[in-house]
Design a protein around this motif. Sequence first.
Motif, mmCIF file in Angstrom:
data_model
loop_
_atom_site.group_PDB
_atom_site.id
_atom_site.type_symbol
_atom_site.label_atom_id
_atom_site.label_comp_id
_atom_site.label_asym_id
_atom_site.label_seq_id
_atom_site.Cartn_x
_atom_site.Cartn_y
_atom_site.Cartn_z
ATOM 1 N N ARG A 102 0.872 -1.180 0.000
ATOM 2 C CA ARG A 102 0.000 0.000 0.000
ATOM 3 C C ARG A 102 0.900 1.219 0.000
ATOM 4 O O ARG A 102 1.868 1.297 0.759
ATOM 5 N N MET A 103 0.594 2.165 -0.892
ATOM 6 C CA MET A 103 1.407 3.376 -0.957
ATOM 7 C C MET A 103 0.575 4.567 -1.389
ATOM 8 O O MET A 103 -0.545 4.411 -1.886
ATOM 9 N N LEU A 104 1.125 5.736 -1.169
ATOM 10 C CA LEU A 104 0.556 6.968 -1.678
ATOM 11 C C LEU A 104 1.323 7.346 -2.938
ATOM 12 O O LEU A 104 2.556 7.266 -2.962
ATOM 13 N N ILE A 105 0.587 7.764 -3.964
ATOM 14 C CA ILE A 105 1.190 8.224 -5.208
ATOM 15 C C ILE A 105 0.690 9.636 -5.452
ATOM 16 O O ILE A 105 -0.512 9.906 -5.358
ATOM 17 N N SER A 106 1.624 10.523 -5.768
ATOM 18 C CA SER A 106 1.251 11.897 -6.101
ATOM 19 C C SER A 106 1.785 12.243 -7.478
ATOM 20 O O SER A 106 2.816 11.719 -7.905
ATOM 21 N N VAL A 107 1.060 13.104 -8.164
ATOM 22 C CA VAL A 107 1.542 13.679 -9.416
ATOM 23 C C VAL A 107 1.342 15.182 -9.349
ATOM 24 O O VAL A 107 0.365 15.673 -8.783
ATOM 25 N N ALA A 108 2.306 15.894 -9.902
ATOM 26 C CA ALA A 108 2.210 17.353 -9.989
ATOM 27 C C ALA A 108 2.790 17.785 -11.327
ATOM 28 O O ALA A 108 3.902 17.371 -11.658
ATOM 29 N N PRO A 109 2.028 18.528 -12.099
ATOM 30 C CA PRO A 109 0.667 18.974 -11.833
ATOM 31 C C PRO A 109 -0.327 17.823 -11.958
ATOM 32 O O PRO A 109 0.027 16.724 -12.405
#
Length: 157
Positions: A102-109
């Motif tokens: 289980r993980m958190l994934i972020s994208v920007a923008p």
Amino acid sequence: MPPTIRSAAQGRTIAVVGDIYRFLATGSETGGKYALWEALVPPGGGPPPHVHSREEEGFYVLEGQIALTVGDEKHVVTAGMFANVSPGTPHAFKNESDRPARMLISVAPAGLEEMFFEVGAPLAEGAVTVPPPAPDEIDRLKAAAPQYGIKLLLPGS
């Protein structure tokens, strides 16, 4: 923009090529600045190698371990570890263990989440299991990826 507050099971939840993504913040909620989702990656799960042309992508492992390949280097990322991948960098992640990760994934923008909404299969909030991906789902991903600035690095492509 009002605050976004979600409980432990809330958030639009979809199956994407065998993984479960629960969206915690989308571009429509962050003014397009970023998107963040929780990923449940079963043993053997994870996307094929690919390159983002637009987004920084961050990975924070909450439970289990993920094999993260960045360029030609493979890293085992375990609970509590973070990795960031810049646009233009070939990468992939895979759960090579025998336990879910289980993980958190972020994208920007933000914006990439829209591709997942387009190709994924809706699930009930709080879902923790998903059937294997159907061939048409993989075909939809292959067709949609270029529209979102993603190049899939598949054999023969």
